[in-house]
Write a protein that holds these residues in place. Structure first.
Motif, PDB file in Angstrom:
ATOM      1  N   PRO A  15      16.485  -2.812  40.793  1.00 53.02           N
ATOM      2  CA  PRO A  15      17.167  -1.703  41.457  1.00 53.02           C
ATOM      3  C   PRO A  15      18.294  -2.177  42.369  1.00 53.02           C
ATOM      4  N   GLY A  16      18.096  -3.303  43.017  1.00 48.13           N
ATOM      5  CA  GLY A  16      19.136  -3.829  43.896  1.00 48.13           C
ATOM      6  C   GLY A  16      20.382  -4.199  43.126  1.00 48.13           C
ATOM      7  N   ARG A  17      20.202  -4.818  41.954  1.00 45.67           N
ATOM      8  CA  ARG A  17      21.354  -5.165  41.122  1.00 45.67           C
ATOM      9  C   ARG A  17      22.069  -3.914  40.638  1.00 45.67           C
ATOM     10  N   ALA A  18      21.276  -2.894  40.263  1.00 48.95           N
ATOM     11  CA  ALA A  18      21.877  -1.638  39.793  1.00 48.95           C
ATOM     12  C   ALA A  18      22.683  -0.981  40.908  1.00 48.95           C
ATOM     13  N   ASP A  19      22.121  -0.985  42.122  1.00 52.21           N
ATOM     14  CA  ASP A  19      22.843  -0.405  43.254  1.00 52.21           C
ATOM     15  C   ASP A  19      24.138  -1.166  43.509  1.00 52.21           C
ATOM     16  N   GLY A  20      24.063  -2.491  43.393  1.00 50.67           N
ATOM     17  CA  GLY A  20      25.256  -3.306  43.599  1.00 50.67           C
ATOM     18  C   GLY A  20      26.334  -2.986  42.581  1.00 50.67           C
ATOM     19  N   ARG A  21      25.933  -2.794  41.320  1.00 52.28           N
ATOM     20  CA  ARG A  21      26.898  -2.457  40.272  1.00 52.28           C
ATOM     21  C   ARG A  21      27.540  -1.100  40.540  1.00 52.28           C
ATOM     22  N   ARG A  22      26.731  -0.136  40.996  1.00 51.30           N
ATOM     23  CA  ARG A  22      27.271   1.199  41.284  1.00 51.30           C
ATOM     24  C   ARG A  22      28.267   1.143  42.436  1.00 51.30           C
ATOM     25  N   LEU A  23      27.928   0.356  43.455  1.00 50.70           N
ATOM     26  CA  LEU A  23      28.839   0.232  44.594  1.00 50.70           C
ATOM     27  C   LEU A  23      30.144  -0.426  44.178  1.00 50.70           C
ATOM     28  N   ARG A  24      30.054  -1.473  43.347  1.00 51.19           N
ATOM     29  CA  ARG A  24      31.274  -2.143  42.887  1.00 51.19           C
ATOM     30  C   ARG A  24      32.113  -1.204  42.023  1.00 51.19           C
ATOM     31  N   SER A  25      31.430  -0.427  41.181  1.00 54.93           N
ATOM     32  CA  SER A  25      32.156   0.511  40.325  1.00 54.93           C
ATOM     33  C   SER A  25      32.852   1.580  41.163  1.00 54.93           C
ATOM     34  N   ALA A  26      32.145   2.081  42.185  1.00 55.61           N
ATOM     35  CA  ALA A  26      32.739   3.091  43.067  1.00 55.61           C
ATOM     36  C   ALA A  26      33.927   2.509  43.830  1.00 55.61           C
ATOM     37  N   ARG A  27      33.789   1.243  44.249  1.00 54.52           N
ATOM     38  CA  ARG A  27      34.891   0.584  44.952  1.00 54.52           C
ATOM     39  C   ARG A  27      36.095   0.404  44.034  1.00 54.52           C
ATOM     40  N   VAL A  60      43.709  -2.590  32.437  1.00 56.89           N
ATOM     41  CA  VAL A  60      43.856  -1.203  31.985  1.00 56.89           C
ATOM     42  C   VAL A  60      42.506  -0.666  31.512  1.00 56.89           C
ATOM     43  N   ARG A  61      41.724  -1.535  30.898  1.00 54.30           N
ATOM     44  CA  ARG A  61      40.400  -1.117  30.443  1.00 54.30           C
ATOM     45  C   ARG A  61      39.554  -0.617  31.612  1.00 54.30           C
ATOM     46  N   SER A  62      39.657  -1.290  32.765  1.00 54.12           N
ATOM     47  CA  SER A  62      38.893  -0.868  33.944  1.00 54.12           C
ATOM     48  C   SER A  62      39.294   0.530  34.398  1.00 54.12           C
ATOM     49  N   VAL A  63      40.596   0.830  34.274  1.00 53.25           N
ATOM     50  CA  VAL A  63      41.065   2.170  34.646  1.00 53.25           C
ATOM     51  C   VAL A  63      40.390   3.219  33.781  1.00 53.25           C
ATOM     52  N   PHE A  64      40.378   2.991  32.474  1.00 52.02           N
ATOM     53  CA  PHE A  64      39.837   3.998  31.563  1.00 52.02           C
ATOM     54  C   PHE A  64      38.313   3.958  31.466  1.00 52.02           C
ATOM     55  N   GLU A  65      37.693   2.955  32.043  1.00 54.46           N
ATOM     56  CA  GLU A  65      36.235   2.970  32.180  1.00 54.46           C
ATOM     57  C   GLU A  65      35.815   3.920  33.296  1.00 54.46           C
ATOM     58  N   ARG A  66      36.700   4.102  34.283  1.00 51.68           N
ATOM     59  CA  ARG A  66      36.386   5.003  35.401  1.00 51.68           C
ATOM     60  C   ARG A  66      36.925   6.412  35.191  1.00 51.68           C
ATOM     61  N   HIS A  71      45.126  12.131  33.298  1.00 54.58           N
ATOM     62  CA  HIS A  71      44.992  13.460  33.907  1.00 54.58           C
ATOM     63  C   HIS A  71      43.770  13.500  34.829  1.00 54.58           C
ATOM     64  N   ALA A  72      42.658  12.949  34.368  1.00 54.74           N
ATOM     65  CA  ALA A  72      41.455  12.908  35.213  1.00 54.74           C
ATOM     66  C   ALA A  72      41.708  12.095  36.466  1.00 54.74           C
ATOM     67  N   LEU A  73      42.491  11.030  36.351  1.00 55.67           N
ATOM     68  CA  LEU A  73      42.838  10.234  37.524  1.00 55.67           C
ATOM     69  C   LEU A  73      43.692  11.041  38.490  1.00 55.67           C
ATOM     70  N   ARG A  74      44.649  11.810  37.978  1.00 50.40           N
ATOM     71  CA  ARG A  74      45.486  12.648  38.849  1.00 50.40           C
ATOM     72  C   ARG A  74      44.634  13.662  39.611  1.00 50.40           C
ATOM     73  N   VAL A  75      43.689  14.274  38.919  1.00 49.51           N
ATOM     74  CA  VAL A  75      42.819  15.260  39.570  1.00 49.51           C
ATOM     75  C   VAL A  75      41.982  14.580  40.660  1.00 49.51           C
ATOM     76  N   ALA A  76      41.418  13.414  40.339  1.00 49.14           N
ATOM     77  CA  ALA A  76      40.598  12.688  41.315  1.00 49.14           C
ATOM     78  C   ALA A  76      41.430  12.258  42.519  1.00 49.14           C
ATOM     79  N   ALA A  77      42.667  11.810  42.280  1.00 43.33           N
ATOM     80  CA  ALA A  77      43.541  11.402  43.375  1.00 43.33           C
ATOM     81  C   ALA A  77      43.905  12.595  44.253  1.00 43.33           C
ATOM     82  N   THR A  78      44.102  13.736  43.638  1.00 45.41           N
ATOM     83  CA  THR A  78      44.406  14.951  44.399  1.00 45.41           C
ATOM     84  C   THR A  78      43.226  15.343  45.280  1.00 45.41           C
TER      85      THR A  78
END
Length: 213
Positions: A15-27, A60-66, A71-78
Motif C-alpha cells: 500500500p505504501g508503494r501504491a500511495d507513493g505512485r499516486r502521489l508522484r502521478s498527481a505531482r 509526451v507520453r507522460s502528458v497523455f497518460e494523465r 482538450h482535457a488538459l485545457r479543462v483541467a488547467a482552467t
C-alpha cells in the motif's frame, strides 16, 4: 518463519508503494498543468503537447497518460486556475467605506486580469463546440457578477430590481478581462493608472451609498 515475515512485510509495503505512485502521478499531473499555464503566459499560441512536455520535464507520453487529449488538459488547467483565483479573491475581504471597497476590489480584479488574461483568451479562442469550456466561461462571468453584488451590496440595495440588474451588468462589462487588456496593452497604462480608470468609472456607475443606520 522467515518467509512468513518477509511476506508480511511485503504486504505492508505494497500500500505504501501504491500511495507513493499516486502521489508522484498527481505531482506529474500538476506540473503538466503548470507548464501549460506558463507557456500560455509567454505566448498567445496554444501550447503543443511537445512544448508542454518539454517545459514540464516529462515525455509526451507522460502528458497523455494523465490527460486523454489536450482538450482535457485545457479543462483541467482552467479548473486549476479558477480554484487559485477563488482563493486569491476570498483572501481579500471587501470591507470598509465606499472608497475602500472600490479600491480593494479594483486592485484585486486588476491583479487577476494581469495574471489570467492569457488563459481567458485561450478559453474563448478554443471553446468551439466544447460544452466543458463554454460552461467554465459562463461560470467565470457568474462569479464576477456575484463578487460585484457582494462588494457593492450597500449601493445596489438602493435600486429597484431592473435598475440593479442593469448596473451590475454594466459593472461586469467594465471590469472584463478585455477592458483591462485594452488599458494595459493598447493604451500602455501602468497598473496604477489602469486601476484609477476603473475606480473613477465604478464610482460614477454606482448610486450613492446609503447612510449607515
Amino acid at each position: 518463519m522467515r518467509n512468513d515475515v518477509t511476506g508480511a512485510e511485503g504486504a505492508a509495503a505494497a500500500p505504501g508503494r501504491a500511495d507513493g505512485r499516486r502521489l508522484r502521478s498527481a505531482r506529474t499531473r500538476q506540473l503538466i498543468i503548470e507548464a501549460y499555464l506558463a507557456l500560455l503566459r509567454e505566448s498567445p499560441q496554444i501550447p503543443t503537447a511537445v512544448s508542454i512536455a518539454h517545459r514540464a520535464g516529462y515525455s509526451v507520453r507522460s502528458v497523455f497518460e494523465r490527460f486523454p487529449d489536450l482538450h482535457a488538459l485545457r479543462v483541467a488547467a482552467t479548473d486549476d486556475a479558477m480554484m487559485r483565483v477563488s482563493a486569491q479573491v476570498a483572501g481579500t475581504p471587501m470591507v470598509g467605506n465606499r472608497a475602500e471597497r472600490i479600491g480593494l476590489h479594483v486592485r484585486t480584479r486588476g491583479r487577476v486580469c494581469d495574471e489570467w488574461l492569457p488563459l481567458w483568451r485561450a478559453l474563448n479562442a478554443n471553446q468551439g463546440d466544447s460544452a466543458d469550456l463554454k460552461s467554465r466561461i459562463r461560470l467565470i462571468r457568474e462569479l464576477v457578477i456575484r463578487r460585484l453584488e457582494e462588494v457593492y451590496t450597500p449601493e445596489l440595495s438602493t435600486l429597484g430590481e431592473g435598475e440593479r440588474r442593469q448596473t451590475v451588468l454594466a459593472l461586469e462589462a467594465l471590469v472584463d478581462f478585455e477592458s483591462w487588456a485594452r488599458m494595459r496593452e493598447h493604451f500602455a497604462l501602468s497598473f496604477e493608472d489602469a486601476c484609477g480608470v476603473w475606480t473613477r468609472a465604478i464610482d460614477r456607475l454606482l448610486p450613492e451609498t446609503p447612510p449607515v443606520s
